[in-house]
Design an enzyme around this catalytic site. Structure first.
Site, mmCIF file in Angstrom:
data_model
loop_
_atom_site.group_PDB
_atom_site.id
_atom_site.type_symbol
_atom_site.label_atom_id
_atom_site.label_comp_id
_atom_site.label_asym_id
_atom_site.label_seq_id
_atom_site.Cartn_x
_atom_site.Cartn_y
_atom_site.Cartn_z
ATOM 1 N N ASP A 96 -10.594 4.407 2.829
ATOM 2 C CA ASP A 96 -9.475 4.021 1.962
ATOM 3 C C ASP A 96 -9.682 2.593 1.434
ATOM 4 O O ASP A 96 -8.952 2.137 0.548
ATOM 5 C CB ASP A 96 -8.188 4.086 2.805
ATOM 6 C CG ASP A 96 -6.992 4.506 1.974
ATOM 7 O OD1 ASP A 96 -7.188 5.005 0.866
ATOM 8 O OD2 ASP A 96 -5.851 4.313 2.447
ATOM 9 N N LYS A 119 -3.985 15.334 0.377
ATOM 10 C CA LYS A 119 -5.348 14.895 0.685
ATOM 11 C C LYS A 119 -6.061 15.962 1.526
ATOM 12 O O LYS A 119 -7.241 16.237 1.319
ATOM 13 C CB LYS A 119 -5.320 13.554 1.429
ATOM 14 C CG LYS A 119 -4.951 12.399 0.493
ATOM 15 C CD LYS A 119 -4.554 11.124 1.215
ATOM 16 C CE LYS A 119 -4.043 10.084 0.224
ATOM 17 N NZ LYS A 119 -3.426 8.913 0.852
ATOM 18 N N GLN A 168 -2.254 6.087 6.965
ATOM 19 C CA GLN A 168 -1.324 6.233 5.834
ATOM 20 C C GLN A 168 -0.307 5.093 5.831
ATOM 21 O O GLN A 168 0.323 4.784 6.829
ATOM 22 C CB GLN A 168 -0.633 7.605 5.900
ATOM 23 C CG GLN A 168 0.271 7.904 4.724
ATOM 24 C CD GLN A 168 -0.448 7.924 3.367
ATOM 25 O OE1 GLN A 168 -1.534 8.478 3.227
ATOM 26 N NE2 GLN A 168 0.143 7.289 2.370
#
Ligand code: NAP
Length: 293
Positions: A121, A54, A98
């Protein structure tokens, strides 16, 4: 019939080029450089790899990225403290926590502290709730990428019967809601669904989001259906990861299908970057709409 391949690599590359162009426009007009901050808690090697990927993709798109590693045995308060700091930092536009967090941490509760404006996200409860309510929010990146892939290939969604196999919070459920928002008629299947094949065979758009290698065989697919395979499974003795769909048999029945790898997977990062750019543009009060002359 041999299905056409829905190429996630090429589509993601095209989207990332658009993002790079728009990021340059934003920065030239406002001086703002979009910034994505990742909290990487724990020692999961796959998570570390994703965050690195990313970061690399962000840099190529002109997006600054910074990673905050937190050790596996750190107290939950360390993640909460970092998150509070990033929520309050006006130079940070997107925050990625994450997944998975270390087992001793209360992940849903931590995600509830994530600012909706920075949840690029799309997995915080507030973002999911806003999606249910039909309100504007960032969407979970993998399902959003699946919808985007259909659109980029001009595959109609409205009026189609979409079957989603899998009901996870990050994938199956938001995907079903996004398909619904596009006016598909949606059926959701899961591990307690009897006669799965009977239902999958009714799908015009069949989405596999299960995590079971090659669960969906060609004879479970309606001839001419569009098949999106989000699965990513390691199988001992197989050189490549495999999807939730048995690719070779599905290829003979479907009209379009995503390969694994190179289908759904690459779309996720493209959506994360797009959301980060959108968050930065909103914070700067800059319109990303193309200028009309
Ligand atoms: P998950 O949280 O484990 O959820 C799996 C879902 O599949 C659950 O809803 C489960 O049902 C259902 N299921 C399990 N066995 C089934 C069966 N035999 N028949 C029907 N449904 C069944 O997994 P996830 O996080 O959604 O991920 C699913 C797959 O997508 C994985 O392979 C993962 O690696 C992949 N993935 C890819 C990306 C990407 O490409 N970027 C991102 C995220 C995930 P219950 O709810 O009843 O248990």
């Amino acid at each position: 019939m041999t299905a056409i391949l829905l190429d996630g690599n090429a589509t993601s590359k095209a989207i990332r080029a658009e993002i790079a162009r728009d990021t340059a426009r934003l920065t030239a007009a406002t001086g703002v450089v979009p910034k994505l901050a990742a909290i990487l808690a724990g020692d999961d090697p796959a998570s570390a790899t994703y965050v690195q990927m990313k970061a690399r993709a962000s840099a190529k798109a002109g997006i600054e990225s910074v990673t905050y590693p937190i050790t596996n045995d750190a107290p939950e308060s360390e993640v909460r403290h970092r998150l509070a700091q990033l929520n309050a930092d006006p130079t940070v536009h997107g925050i990625l926590i994450q997944h998975p967090l270390p087992k001793h941490m209360d992940e849903p509760s931590i995600l509830s502290d994530l600012s909706a404006e920075k949840d690029v996200d799309g997995i915080a409860p507030i973002s999911l709730g806003r999606l249910v309510a039909g309100l504007d929010s960032f969407h979970s990146c993998t399902p959003e990428g699946m919808i985007e892939l259909l659109k980029r290939y001009n595959l109609p969604i409205a009026g189609k019967h979409a079957v989603v196999v899998g009901r996870s919070v990050i994938l199956g459920k938001p995907l079903a809601l996004l398909l619904l928002a596009e006016n598909a008629t949606v059926t959701i299947c899961h591990s307690r669904t009897p006669n799965l094949a009977e239902i999958t065979r009714q799908a015009d758009i069949l989405c596999a989001a299960v995590g079971r290698p090659e669960l969906i065989k060609g004879d479970m697919i309606k001839p001419g259906a569009v098949v999106l395979d989000a699965g990513y499974n390691k199988v001992e003795g197989r050189a490549k990861d495999v999807g939730d769909v048995e690719f070779e048999s599905a290829l003979q029945v479907a009209s379009a299908i995503t390969p694994v790898p190179g289908g759904v997977g690459p779309m996720t990062i493209a959506m994360l970057l797009r959301n980060t750019l959108t968050a930065a543009a909103r914070a700067a009060g800059f319109s990303l709409e193309p200028e009309t002359v």
